[in-house]
Design a protein around this motif. Structure first.
Motif, PDB file in Angstrom:
ATOM      1  N   THR A 434     -12.826  27.614 -30.054  1.00  0.00           N
ATOM      2  CA  THR A 434     -12.728  28.934 -29.420  1.00  0.00           C
ATOM      3  C   THR A 434     -13.952  29.197 -28.553  1.00  0.00           C
ATOM      4  OG1 THR A 434     -11.468  29.761 -31.312  1.00  0.00           O
ATOM      5  CG2 THR A 434     -12.491  31.403 -29.873  1.00  0.00           C
ATOM      6  N   LEU A 435     -15.101  28.776 -29.028  1.00  0.00           N
ATOM      7  CA  LEU A 435     -16.346  29.004 -28.300  1.00  0.00           C
ATOM      8  C   LEU A 435     -16.360  28.246 -26.975  1.00  0.00           C
ATOM      9  CD1 LEU A 435     -18.891  30.644 -28.811  1.00  0.00           C
ATOM     10  CD2 LEU A 435     -19.923  28.639 -29.873  1.00  0.00           C
ATOM     11  N   THR A 436     -15.772  27.061 -26.966  1.00  0.00           N
ATOM     12  CA  THR A 436     -15.704  26.273 -25.726  1.00  0.00           C
ATOM     13  C   THR A 436     -14.968  27.040 -24.637  1.00  0.00           C
ATOM     14  OG1 THR A 436     -15.768  24.187 -26.946  1.00  0.00           O
ATOM     15  CG2 THR A 436     -14.878  24.120 -24.706  1.00  0.00           C
ATOM     16  N   GLU A 437     -13.834  27.600 -25.004  1.00  0.00           N
ATOM     17  CA  GLU A 437     -13.032  28.348 -24.021  1.00  0.00           C
ATOM     18  C   GLU A 437     -13.798  29.562 -23.505  1.00  0.00           C
ATOM     19  OE1 GLU A 437      -9.536  29.299 -26.198  1.00  0.00           O
ATOM     20  OE2 GLU A 437      -8.866  27.203 -26.384  1.00  0.00           O
ATOM     21  N   ARG A 438     -14.452  30.283 -24.411  1.00  0.00           N
ATOM     22  CA  ARG A 438     -15.203  31.466 -23.990  1.00  0.00           C
ATOM     23  C   ARG A 438     -16.364  31.090 -23.079  1.00  0.00           C
ATOM     24  NH1 ARG A 438     -17.142  36.372 -24.169  1.00  0.00           N
ATOM     25  NH2 ARG A 438     -19.377  36.685 -24.508  1.00  0.00           N
ATOM     26  N   LEU A 439     -17.116  30.043 -23.443  1.00  0.00           N
ATOM     27  CA  LEU A 439     -18.273  29.659 -22.639  1.00  0.00           C
ATOM     28  C   LEU A 439     -17.856  29.188 -21.251  1.00  0.00           C
ATOM     29  CD1 LEU A 439     -20.644  27.847 -25.160  1.00  0.00           C
ATOM     30  CD2 LEU A 439     -20.928  30.085 -24.114  1.00  0.00           C
ATOM     31  N   GLU A 440     -16.716  28.511 -21.137  1.00  0.00           N
ATOM     32  CA  GLU A 440     -16.244  28.088 -19.816  1.00  0.00           C
ATOM     33  C   GLU A 440     -15.948  29.294 -18.938  1.00  0.00           C
ATOM     34  OE1 GLU A 440     -16.229  25.167 -18.417  1.00  0.00           O
ATOM     35  OE2 GLU A 440     -17.119  24.344 -20.239  1.00  0.00           O
ATOM     36  N   ARG A 441     -15.329  30.331 -19.519  1.00  0.00           N
ATOM     37  CA  ARG A 441     -15.051  31.546 -18.740  1.00  0.00           C
ATOM     38  C   ARG A 441     -16.348  32.244 -18.346  1.00  0.00           C
ATOM     39  NH1 ARG A 441     -11.098  32.329 -22.803  1.00  0.00           N
ATOM     40  NH2 ARG A 441     -12.360  33.986 -23.753  1.00  0.00           N
ATOM     41  N   VAL A 442     -17.308  32.325 -19.290  1.00  0.00           N
ATOM     42  CA  VAL A 442     -18.574  32.993 -18.999  1.00  0.00           C
ATOM     43  C   VAL A 442     -19.343  32.243 -17.924  1.00  0.00           C
ATOM     44  CG1 VAL A 442     -20.848  33.536 -19.966  1.00  0.00           C
ATOM     45  CG2 VAL A 442     -18.780  34.075 -21.265  1.00  0.00           C
ATOM     46  N   ARG A 443     -19.402  30.905 -18.029  1.00  0.00           N
ATOM     47  CA  ARG A 443     -20.133  30.133 -17.031  1.00  0.00           C
ATOM     48  C   ARG A 443     -19.492  30.253 -15.662  1.00  0.00           C
ATOM     49  NH1 ARG A 443     -21.149  25.151 -21.293  1.00  0.00           N
ATOM     50  NH2 ARG A 443     -23.292  25.767 -21.909  1.00  0.00           N
ATOM     51  N   SER A 444     -18.184  30.406 -15.649  1.00  0.00           N
ATOM     52  CA  SER A 444     -17.505  30.621 -14.375  1.00  0.00           C
ATOM     53  C   SER A 444     -17.893  31.960 -13.762  1.00  0.00           C
ATOM     54  CB  SER A 444     -15.984  30.560 -14.593  1.00  0.00           C
ATOM     55  OG  SER A 444     -15.301  30.864 -13.400  1.00  0.00           O
ATOM     56  N   LEU A 445     -17.949  33.001 -14.603  1.00  0.00           N
ATOM     57  CA  LEU A 445     -18.369  34.321 -14.117  1.00  0.00           C
ATOM     58  C   LEU A 445     -19.822  34.331 -13.644  1.00  0.00           C
ATOM     59  CD1 LEU A 445     -16.692  36.555 -16.869  1.00  0.00           C
ATOM     60  CD2 LEU A 445     -16.036  36.418 -14.458  1.00  0.00           C
ATOM     61  N   LEU A 446     -20.642  33.488 -14.269  1.00  0.00           N
ATOM     62  CA  LEU A 446     -22.043  33.394 -13.881  1.00  0.00           C
ATOM     63  C   LEU A 446     -22.241  32.562 -12.624  1.00  0.00           C
ATOM     64  CD1 LEU A 446     -23.721  32.772 -17.376  1.00  0.00           C
ATOM     65  CD2 LEU A 446     -23.874  34.847 -15.986  1.00  0.00           C
ATOM     66  N   GLY A 447     -21.173  31.871 -12.190  1.00  0.00           N
ATOM     67  CA  GLY A 447     -21.282  31.020 -11.020  1.00  0.00           C
ATOM     68  C   GLY A 447     -21.931  29.694 -11.320  1.00  0.00           C
ATOM     69  N   ARG A 448     -21.795  29.221 -12.558  1.00  0.00           N
ATOM     70  CA  ARG A 448     -22.415  27.953 -12.951  1.00  0.00           C
ATOM     71  C   ARG A 448     -21.359  26.881 -13.107  1.00  0.00           C
ATOM     72  NH1 ARG A 448     -25.650  27.524 -17.628  1.00  0.00           N
ATOM     73  NH2 ARG A 448     -26.632  25.841 -16.491  1.00  0.00           N
TER      74      ARG A 448
END
Length: 448
Positions: A434-448
């Motif tokens: 679950t954490l993998t999916e969340r971190l991918e979305r967050v990193r996308s929002l951060l532009g990383r």
């Protein structure tokens, strides 16, 4: 009321270490130089040293002290050393049996002695944490006015077990757990000296190593076991205390360790690797071997905590909570019940999904920092609270995350040269999926 002398006597009375007294009593230090493991408390001029040394004419009475430390580290030993060395009147009360009336009797007698220039009184209270608030309150006037010099011993954190007014009028001294080297020196002394076993018997190396483990930093426990084993061996006409004699004396079967301790470390290694490998039965087996061998349960608990962080990690964040709770409970409860607590933690850690992503992530980040990959903190993240900070551009372009959708602000957080760094790479196991999916979305929002 347990007194070294009755309240009316004018001479210092100290119990004599009869030959029939327990070995732990006979081996109490006769001088400060014989105290093991507490050198940090016995520096010249220190509060405890001033208590031990006879009072000098015109000198102020020493400060009252609260001695805090694990069992068997020398709290009562230091009190007896004060009794035998200082020349002051020494009175002992046990918090288990003494009441407010006993405390007041000692204090009144101490005041009379001061008024008649009959000398100072040192009042030693063992297990002071068992005193109620009312009983502790009764000590305050005597300590504040220095009618007595208080020595209070406790195995519990004084911040929680001793009332604040009494703590503020005393100096808290923390005793360290004895090391294996300290205990080894004590055993050698007890075997050789006349007040101990007088050289009548020797101690086999494997039996010594086992005893050091079994004692777990507790001098009293170590000497008690040594005395029991020596009695067993001497009764059988032996010249040496063997591991078998020690087992027979204390009714505990030892896991055999060789002289270099290889099997000792092999069992610990197998224990850790079995938890990491998710073999619950093997982990419980090696736990049992350590428990039966008398391994310090606090040591075992620390290894479980490390395994929960290193090998389970964020795949099951509750494993670390269980391990830490177990470590605290083991310290509170002790053996034999601690084996149940350890088993519960072992089952949780061994059966949990595994990930070392957090472990490898911090090590990679540390490696980069040590390699000089740090770079300046981005200006918008710098502290802007001091005068002139905003003129330097500190914090001026910072975006408050909670004002943004999903509470994620699209801005740079890492130093520029590390902008693409990824240290934490979660697995697809357990909670990290679950954490993998969340971190991918967050990193996308951060532009990383």
């Amino acid at each position: 009321m347990d007194l070294f002398e009755s309240a009316g006597q004018e001479t210092t009375g100290v119990p004599r270490a009869w030959d029939a007294a327990p070995l732990a009593v006979r081996m109490r230090p006769a001088a400060a130089e014989e105290v093991l493991g507490q050198e940090h408390l016995l520096e010249p001029g220190s509060p405890l040293r001033r208590l031990i040394e006879p009072p000098r004419p015109g000198s102020l009475p020493p400060s009252s002290v609260v001695l805090w430390g694990p069992p068997g580290t020398g709290k009562t030993t230091l009190a007896y050393l004060v009794a035998t060395s200082s020349g002051r009147r020494f009175v002992e009360l046990s918090a288990v049996t003494a009441g407010v009336k006993d405390v007041r009797t000692v204090i009144e007698d101490a005041r009379r002695r001061l008024a008649t220039s009959s000398g100072e009184t040192v009042l030693f209270i063992d297990e002071v944490h068992r005193f109620s608030k009312t009983q502790q309150d009764a000590l305050l006037p005597a300590v504040e006015n220095r009618w007595v010099t208080l020595m209070a011993a406790t195995t519990e954190n004084p911040s929680f077990s001793v009332i604040s007014p009494l703590l503020s009028r005393s100096i808290m001294l923390t005793l360290r757990a004895l090391t294996a080297a300290d205990l080894d020196a004590l055993l050698t002394r007890a075997l050789a000296e006349e007040r101990g076993l007088g050289g009548k018997i020797e101690l086999a190396e494997d039996a010594r190593e086992y005893l050091l483990r079994l004692a777990g930093g507790d001098a009293r426990k170590g000497l008690t076991i040594l005395e029991a084993a020596a009695g067993t061996a001497l009764e059988a006409g032996a010249e040496e205390i063997t591991l078998d004699a020690m087992e027979q004396a204390i009714d505990v079967a030892a896991v055999r360790y060789d002289r270099a301790g290889d099997q000792h470390y092999d069992v610990i290694s197998a224990f850790i690797k079995s938890m990491r490998g998710s073999d619950v039965d093997a982990a419980l087996h090696y736990l049992a071997r350590m428990v039966v061998a008398g391994e310090d349960p606090r040591f075992i608990a620390r290894r479980i905590v490390i395994a929960a962080a290193e090998d389970v990690g964020m795949a099951d964040p509750t494993a670390l909570q269980t391990a830490v709770a177990a470590a605290q409970a083991v310290a509170l409860i002790g053996m034999p019940e601690a084996r149940i607590i350890l088993a519960e933690a072992v089952v949780h850690v061994a059966s949990a999904p595994k990930s070392n992503a957090a472990y490898t992530g911090i090590d990679q980040a540390i490696a980069d920092v040590r390699a000089g990959k740090a770079g300046p903190v981005p200006a918008h993240l710098r502290d802007a609270h001091y005068s002139g900070a905003k003129d330097l551009g500190h914090g001026t372009e910072y975006t408050y995350s909670h004002d943004e959708p999903h509470a994620v602000a699209r801005q740079t957080y890492l130093p520029e040269e590390l902008a693409e760094a990824r240290y934490y790479r979660p697995t697809d196991r357990g909670f990290e999926r679950t954490l993998t999916e969340r971190l991918e979305r967050v990193r996308s929002l951060l532009g990383r």
